[in-house]
Design a protein around this motif. Structure first.
Motif, PDB file in Angstrom:
ATOM      1  N   ALA A  99     -30.201   9.497  -1.098  1.00  0.00           N
ATOM      2  CA  ALA A  99     -31.342  10.133  -0.457  1.00  0.00           C
ATOM      3  C   ALA A  99     -31.874   9.183   0.608  1.00  0.00           C
ATOM      4  O   ALA A  99     -31.583   7.990   0.597  1.00  0.00           O
ATOM      5  CB  ALA A  99     -32.422  10.443  -1.479  1.00  0.00           C
ATOM      6  N   GLY A 100     -32.647   9.717   1.495  1.00  0.00           N
ATOM      7  CA  GLY A 100     -33.248   8.878   2.518  1.00  0.00           C
ATOM      8  C   GLY A 100     -33.533   9.676   3.765  1.00  0.00           C
ATOM      9  O   GLY A 100     -33.244  10.866   3.851  1.00  0.00           O
ATOM     10  N   TYR A 101     -34.080   9.017   4.703  1.00  0.00           N
ATOM     11  CA  TYR A 101     -34.467   9.628   5.959  1.00  0.00           C
ATOM     12  C   TYR A 101     -33.478   9.216   7.044  1.00  0.00           C
ATOM     13  O   TYR A 101     -32.668   8.307   6.855  1.00  0.00           O
ATOM     14  CB  TYR A 101     -35.889   9.191   6.320  1.00  0.00           C
ATOM     15  CG  TYR A 101     -36.074   7.690   6.218  1.00  0.00           C
ATOM     16  CD1 TYR A 101     -35.767   6.855   7.285  1.00  0.00           C
ATOM     17  CD2 TYR A 101     -36.514   7.101   5.033  1.00  0.00           C
ATOM     18  CE1 TYR A 101     -35.895   5.489   7.183  1.00  0.00           C
ATOM     19  CE2 TYR A 101     -36.654   5.725   4.931  1.00  0.00           C
ATOM     20  CZ  TYR A 101     -36.348   4.928   6.013  1.00  0.00           C
ATOM     21  OH  TYR A 101     -36.470   3.574   5.918  1.00  0.00           O
ATOM     22  N   LYS A 102     -33.575   9.877   8.192  1.00  0.00           N
ATOM     23  CA  LYS A 102     -32.719   9.492   9.311  1.00  0.00           C
ATOM     24  C   LYS A 102     -33.086   8.087   9.759  1.00  0.00           C
ATOM     25  O   LYS A 102     -34.258   7.734   9.831  1.00  0.00           O
ATOM     26  CB  LYS A 102     -32.880  10.476  10.464  1.00  0.00           C
ATOM     27  CG  LYS A 102     -32.237  11.800  10.189  1.00  0.00           C
ATOM     28  CD  LYS A 102     -32.236  12.650  11.426  1.00  0.00           C
ATOM     29  CE  LYS A 102     -31.417  13.898  11.158  1.00  0.00           C
ATOM     30  NZ  LYS A 102     -31.194  14.651  12.380  1.00  0.00           N
ATOM     31  N   LEU A 103     -32.078   7.303  10.036  1.00  0.00           N
ATOM     32  CA  LEU A 103     -32.292   5.924  10.457  1.00  0.00           C
ATOM     33  C   LEU A 103     -32.497   5.865  11.964  1.00  0.00           C
ATOM     34  O   LEU A 103     -31.844   6.602  12.711  1.00  0.00           O
ATOM     35  CB  LEU A 103     -31.096   5.060  10.066  1.00  0.00           C
ATOM     36  CG  LEU A 103     -30.798   4.990   8.571  1.00  0.00           C
ATOM     37  CD1 LEU A 103     -29.488   4.274   8.326  1.00  0.00           C
ATOM     38  CD2 LEU A 103     -31.923   4.298   7.850  1.00  0.00           C
TER      39      LEU A 103
END
Length: 188
Positions: A81-85
């Motif tokens: 999971a995570g956000y756009k870098l």
């Protein structure tokens, strides 16, 4: 998808039948080790495919492993999971805020950098450094260039293929190791 075959499960059950819960402990340990391999190998393959460091991959995403009992067995899962870098975390030049310098960036390792005509590198008041572009001729608003998230990079076919191979190798090796460990009285 990584699998433990029926033959492997039957072999573990047969050898560890005299030890209460031995087969389940062995399979759980194998799955835990496979999950760890998936986690580490994914980061390794992402940094080999994309122009980003392992530290930035780990910082930009959340990689979780879990082993749980399911219908008559044990299941291991790895979630990303995570956000756009920010694109700035990839291969970008210049790396410091410099006025009137051509900004170039590359996301994939081995590809040349692409020039961005109206882009600039800046450090915002919040302390965040990034690659930006003005939406209009005025100073503000600005838009930051973003790249893929950790989950999207982990979903790349090349990355998945390499990770699956490595994890399956780990499963096949660890089954014998866990059987021996439990028979010798460790963890059983």
């Amino acid at each position: 998808m990584i699998q433990i075959t029926n033959d492997q499960i039957e072999r573990v059950n047969l050898i560890l039948s005299g030890i209460p819960g031995g087969a389940q402990k062995a399979i759980s340990s194998v799955i835990r080790r496979a999950n760890s391999t998936v986690k580490a190998e994914t980061v390794r393959q992402i940094t080999g495919t994309y122009a980003i460091s392992a530290q930035r991959v780990r910082a930009g995403g959340n990689i979780r492993t879990q082993v749980q009992k399911a219908d008559g067995g044990v299941v291991g899962t790895v979630t990303f999971a995570g956000y756009k870098l920010p694109l700035y975390r990839f291969n970008v030049t210049p790396t410091l805020p410099i006025q009137r310098a051509e900004v170039k960036a590359a996301v994939m390792r081995g590809n040349g950098q692409t020039p961005f005509v109206h882009a600039f590198i800046a450090r915002m008041k919040s302390g965040h450094t990034g690659m930006f572009e003005r939406e209009t001729g005025r100073s503000f608003p600005v838009t930051e260039f973003m790249a893929q998230s950790t989950a999207q990079m982990a979903g790349n076919e090349e990355v998945l293929e390499q990770v699956s191979e490595k994890a399956q190798e780990t499963v096949n090796k660890r089954i014998e190791h866990e059987i021996t460990r439990i028979l010798n009285g460790y963890g059983g």
